[in-house]
Design a protein around this motif. Sequence first.
Motif, PDB file in Angstrom:
ATOM      1  N   GLY A 189       0.809  -1.164  -0.008  1.00 44.43           N
ATOM      2  CA  GLY A 189       0.029  -0.201  -0.142  1.00 44.43           C
ATOM      3  C   GLY A 189       0.906   1.203   0.097  1.00 44.43           C
ATOM      4  N   LEU A 190       1.969   1.221  -0.900  1.00 44.11           N
ATOM      5  CA  LEU A 190       2.844   2.287  -0.838  1.00 44.11           C
ATOM      6  C   LEU A 190       2.035   3.798  -1.272  1.00 44.11           C
ATOM      7  N   ARG A 191       1.273   3.833  -2.141  1.00 41.68           N
ATOM      8  CA  ARG A 191       0.584   4.836  -2.505  1.00 41.68           C
ATOM      9  C   ARG A 191      -0.960   4.507  -2.305  1.00 41.68           C
ATOM     10  N   PRO A 192      -1.589   5.710  -1.893  1.00 40.60           N
ATOM     11  CA  PRO A 192      -3.001   5.587  -1.235  1.00 40.60           C
ATOM     12  C   PRO A 192      -3.777   5.300  -2.361  1.00 40.60           C
ATOM     13  N   LEU A 193      -5.043   4.640  -1.843  1.00 43.84           N
ATOM     14  CA  LEU A 193      -6.129   4.462  -2.967  1.00 43.84           C
ATOM     15  C   LEU A 193      -7.579   4.294  -1.806  1.00 43.84           C
ATOM     16  N   VAL A 194      -8.516   4.924  -2.168  1.00 45.30           N
ATOM     17  CA  VAL A 194      -9.499   4.966  -1.248  1.00 45.30           C
ATOM     18  C   VAL A 194     -10.952   4.580  -2.054  1.00 45.30           C
ATOM     19  N   LEU A 195     -11.744   4.135  -1.206  1.00 42.23           N
ATOM     20  CA  LEU A 195     -13.054   3.885  -1.728  1.00 42.23           C
ATOM     21  C   LEU A 195     -14.257   4.412  -1.261  1.00 42.23           C
ATOM     22  N   GLY A 196     -15.315   5.054  -2.119  1.00 44.69           N
ATOM     23  CA  GLY A 196     -16.277   5.749  -1.615  1.00 44.69           C
ATOM     24  C   GLY A 196     -17.596   5.439  -2.235  1.00 44.69           C
ATOM     25  N   ARG A 197     -18.705   5.783  -1.840  1.00 48.34           N
ATOM     26  CA  ARG A 197     -20.128   5.308  -1.933  1.00 48.34           C
ATOM     27  C   ARG A 197     -20.744   6.750  -2.681  1.00 48.34           C
ATOM     28  N   LEU A 198     -21.158   6.457  -3.829  1.00 50.19           N
ATOM     29  CA  LEU A 198     -22.040   7.559  -4.554  1.00 50.19           C
ATOM     30  C   LEU A 198     -23.527   6.994  -4.510  1.00 50.19           C
ATOM     31  N   LYS A 199     -24.239   8.041  -4.618  1.00 52.68           N
ATOM     32  CA  LYS A 199     -25.694   7.682  -4.424  1.00 52.68           C
ATOM     33  C   LYS A 199     -26.106   6.473  -5.704  1.00 52.68           C
ATOM     34  N   GLU A 200     -25.278   6.733  -6.727  1.00 50.49           N
ATOM     35  CA  GLU A 200     -25.815   5.861  -7.931  1.00 50.49           C
ATOM     36  C   GLU A 200     -24.677   4.598  -7.681  1.00 50.49           C
ATOM     37  N   GLY A 201     -23.770   4.606  -7.116  1.00 52.15           N
ATOM     38  CA  GLY A 201     -22.719   3.644  -7.434  1.00 52.15           C
ATOM     39  C   GLY A 201     -21.539   3.719  -6.304  1.00 52.15           C
ATOM     40  N   TYR A 202     -20.282   3.589  -7.031  1.00 55.25           N
ATOM     41  CA  TYR A 202     -19.172   3.675  -6.090  1.00 55.25           C
ATOM     42  C   TYR A 202     -17.886   4.449  -6.919  1.00 55.25           C
ATOM     43  N   ALA A 203     -16.972   5.001  -5.906  1.00 57.69           N
ATOM     44  CA  ALA A 203     -15.950   5.912  -6.597  1.00 57.69           C
ATOM     45  C   ALA A 203     -14.451   5.227  -6.037  1.00 57.69           C
ATOM     46  N   LEU A 204     -13.468   5.504  -6.751  1.00 55.31           N
ATOM     47  CA  LEU A 204     -12.363   5.262  -6.247  1.00 55.31           C
ATOM     48  C   LEU A 204     -11.458   6.398  -6.467  1.00 55.31           C
ATOM     49  N   ALA A 205     -10.402   6.866  -5.572  1.00 54.71           N
ATOM     50  CA  ALA A 205      -9.461   7.960  -5.909  1.00 54.71           C
ATOM     51  C   ALA A 205      -8.292   7.806  -4.978  1.00 54.71           C
ATOM     52  N   SER A 206      -7.249   8.557  -5.437  1.00 60.94           N
ATOM     53  CA  SER A 206      -6.153   8.360  -4.920  1.00 60.94           C
ATOM     54  C   SER A 206      -6.186   9.052  -3.244  1.00 60.94           C
ATOM     55  N   GLU A 207      -7.100  10.107  -3.202  1.00 58.44           N
ATOM     56  CA  GLU A 207      -7.336  10.757  -1.877  1.00 58.44           C
ATOM     57  C   GLU A 207      -8.761  11.051  -1.442  1.00 58.44           C
ATOM     58  N   THR A 208      -8.870  11.155  -0.249  1.00 59.20           N
ATOM     59  CA  THR A 208     -10.312  11.323   0.013  1.00 59.20           C
ATOM     60  C   THR A 208     -10.878  12.849  -0.532  1.00 59.20           C
ATOM     61  N   CYS A 209      -9.855  13.608  -0.568  1.00 57.39           N
ATOM     62  CA  CYS A 209     -10.542  15.179  -1.076  1.00 57.39           C
ATOM     63  C   CYS A 209     -11.309  14.850  -2.507  1.00 57.39           C
ATOM     64  N   ALA A 210     -10.804  13.905  -3.236  1.00 57.82           N
ATOM     65  CA  ALA A 210     -11.467  13.832  -4.384  1.00 57.82           C
ATOM     66  C   ALA A 210     -12.839  13.140  -4.328  1.00 57.82           C
ATOM     67  N   LEU A 211     -12.963  12.405  -3.220  1.00 56.30           N
ATOM     68  CA  LEU A 211     -14.369  11.677  -2.959  1.00 56.30           C
ATOM     69  C   LEU A 211     -15.311  12.954  -2.469  1.00 56.30           C
ATOM     70  N   ASP A 212     -14.588  13.935  -1.653  1.00 55.63           N
ATOM     71  CA  ASP A 212     -15.667  15.241  -1.062  1.00 55.63           C
ATOM     72  C   ASP A 212     -15.903  16.000  -2.319  1.00 55.63           C
ATOM     73  N   ILE A 213     -15.202  16.161  -3.273  1.00 52.48           N
ATOM     74  CA  ILE A 213     -15.582  17.025  -4.238  1.00 52.48           C
ATOM     75  C   ILE A 213     -16.724  16.459  -5.206  1.00 52.48           C
ATOM     76  N   ILE A 214     -16.766  15.127  -5.152  1.00 51.13           N
ATOM     77  CA  ILE A 214     -18.058  14.465  -6.235  1.00 51.13           C
ATOM     78  C   ILE A 214     -18.793  13.958  -5.322  1.00 51.13           C
ATOM     79  N   GLY A 215     -19.018  14.254  -4.211  1.00 53.88           N
ATOM     80  CA  GLY A 215     -20.346  14.023  -3.296  1.00 53.88           C
ATOM     81  C   GLY A 215     -20.053  12.402  -3.028  1.00 53.88           C
ATOM     82  N   ALA A 216     -19.144  11.907  -3.037  1.00 64.20           N
ATOM     83  CA  ALA A 216     -18.910  10.429  -2.515  1.00 64.20           C
ATOM     84  C   ALA A 216     -18.612  10.562  -1.119  1.00 64.20           C
ATOM     85  N   THR A 217     -19.315   9.245  -0.437  1.00 60.56           N
ATOM     86  CA  THR A 217     -18.816   9.263   1.099  1.00 60.56           C
ATOM     87  C   THR A 217     -17.780   8.049   1.224  1.00 60.56           C
TER      88      THR A 217
END
Length: 481
Positions: A189-217
Motif C-alpha cells: 500500500g505504498l501509494r494511497p487508494l480509497v473507496l467511496g459510495r456515490l448515491k448511484e454507485g461507487y468511486a475510487l480515488a487516490s485521496e479522500t479530497c477527491a471523494l469530497d468534491i464529487i459527493g461520495a462518502t
Amino acid sequence: MPEHVDSPKEACGVVGIHAPGVEASNLAYYGLFALQHRGQESAGIAVSEGATIVVYKDMGLVSQVFDQQKLSSLPGHIAIGHVRYSTTGSSLWENAQPTYKTAGNLEIALGHNGNLINTRELSELAGEPSDSFGPDATSDTDVIASLIADSGKENAEEAIMEVLPKLTGAFSLVLMDTVTLFGARDPHGLRPLVLGRLKEGYALASETCALDIIGATFIREVEPGELVIIDERGLRTRRFAPATPALCIFEFVYFARPDSKLFGKSVYKARYQMGQRLALESPVEGDLVMGVPETASAAAAGYAAASGIPYGEGLVKNRYVGRTFIQPTQLIRQQGIRAKLNPLQEVIEGRRLIVVDDSIVRGNTTAQIVRMLRDAGAREVHLRISSPPIKWPCFYGIDTANRDELIGAWMSVDEICAKLEADSLHYLSLEGMVAATDVPGEKFCTACFSSEYPIPVPEHVAVTKHMLEQPPVVGGPAGRG
Ligand code: SF4
C-alpha cells in the motif's frame, strides 16, 4: 496546489467511477481536478457505456485538457481518470494515461500511481524486448496492461488476478473493461487508494479530497494486496497477496492535500503536529514564524503555536504560475522560484525569521529563499524542516532525484546550513515525524530517510539513481546544491 519547486515530486493521481445512470466522465473530471496537485503534466479519462472503451488524454492540466464539449464526447457510466507528473525526460504524450489495450476478447484501460521495480522481468514475460521498458512510470504501466490483455483469460477479472501477484513495487491501479471497474493496491500500500459510495454507485480515488468534491462518502481505504471489483451487481473484493502496509510517509509530509485523510488521520493535523514537535525539538529565539507556501503552512502554524512566537506570512505565492504547463527541467528548478514566491518586505524587514519548510531535496530552492529573505531585510533566517534529511532516492514512483544530487546524502546538517547561508538549520527527527501522524511507525515506508526499503531494490534498478555510488566528498560537486 502546484508543487513546491524543490520538494519531491509526486508521480500521479487516479480516480474510478461506476455509477449507472450518471455521466461518469463528469465525476472523473472533478475528481481529477481535486487531485491536480499529484500531477500537472498530463490528464486523461477513459469511459465505457457497456460496449466499448473510449479514451481521451493530453498534455496539460485537467482544466486545459478537458472542456464541456470533450466531456460530452465521453459518454458512459464507467470511467477511470489519471493525472501525471513525469520524471525528467519522459514528458511525452505517449506517456499520458489511461493506457488502453485490447487483445482477443479483452478490452481494458488502466491508470497507475506508483512505480514497479521488476519491469525488466515483466517485459520479458510480456514478450517485449526488455530494453523497451525503462524505469519510468508509463513503461511499467504499459507492461501491466500488456500482461493483462494478453493473458489469454476469458475475462478481465481473472486476467488481473493472474497478473497482480507478478508485480513488484508500488502500484495503486484503477482499471476497467467495458462493464466493470477495478481498483488494486500493492501488498505494501505504498501509494494511497480509497473507496467511496456515490448515491448511484461507487468511486475510487487516490485521496479522500477527491471523494469530497464529487459527493461520495468515504467507505474505507482499498487494502494493501486487495482487488476491488465493481459492476452492476455491486462491490466485491478479492485478495491477491497478504497485506504488509508501508504507506509512503511523504504523503503525510508533503504530497497529500491537507484536507485528505490517510489511515483515517487528518493530513493537516499531522503536519501541524510535525510543526509542534519541531518547535520542541529545536527551539530558537525569533520574532516571526512563517511557512514556505503552501505545503509547509500547517507545520509553521504548529511551530508558532508550540513556541508562542507569532505566525505570519512572509512569502506570497503566485497562485497561477504553476497552472501553466511546466517542464520539470533543471532550468525551471533554478529559475522558477522568483516567479513562484515573492517576499513581503513589510513583514520581513528587521525581523528574526523562523522559516518552516517540509523538505530539502537538492537545496537549490531553499538557498534562493534564504537569499530572497535576506535581500528583503530579514535580520536572521532560522530554517526548520518538518521531515528528516533525505539521504536516499525513491524507487517507488517519487522523483526525489538521484542519490548524488541529494544534499542530505553528502553533507552534515551544519554543512548544509552553511551552504544555504542560514543562521541555523534543524530537521525534525524520524521519530518525531512518525509520532506526529498518530499512526504506528511500522505502517510506513521511510526509506528515503532511513534506507529501510520495504521492497528490496534490484541492483540494475538501484544504479539508475546512483544508489550504489558513494556520496561525493564534501566540496565535491560544487554548484549542485
Ligand atoms: S522512499 Fe521515500 S518517497 Fe519513496 S515511498 Fe518511501 S518514503 Fe515515500
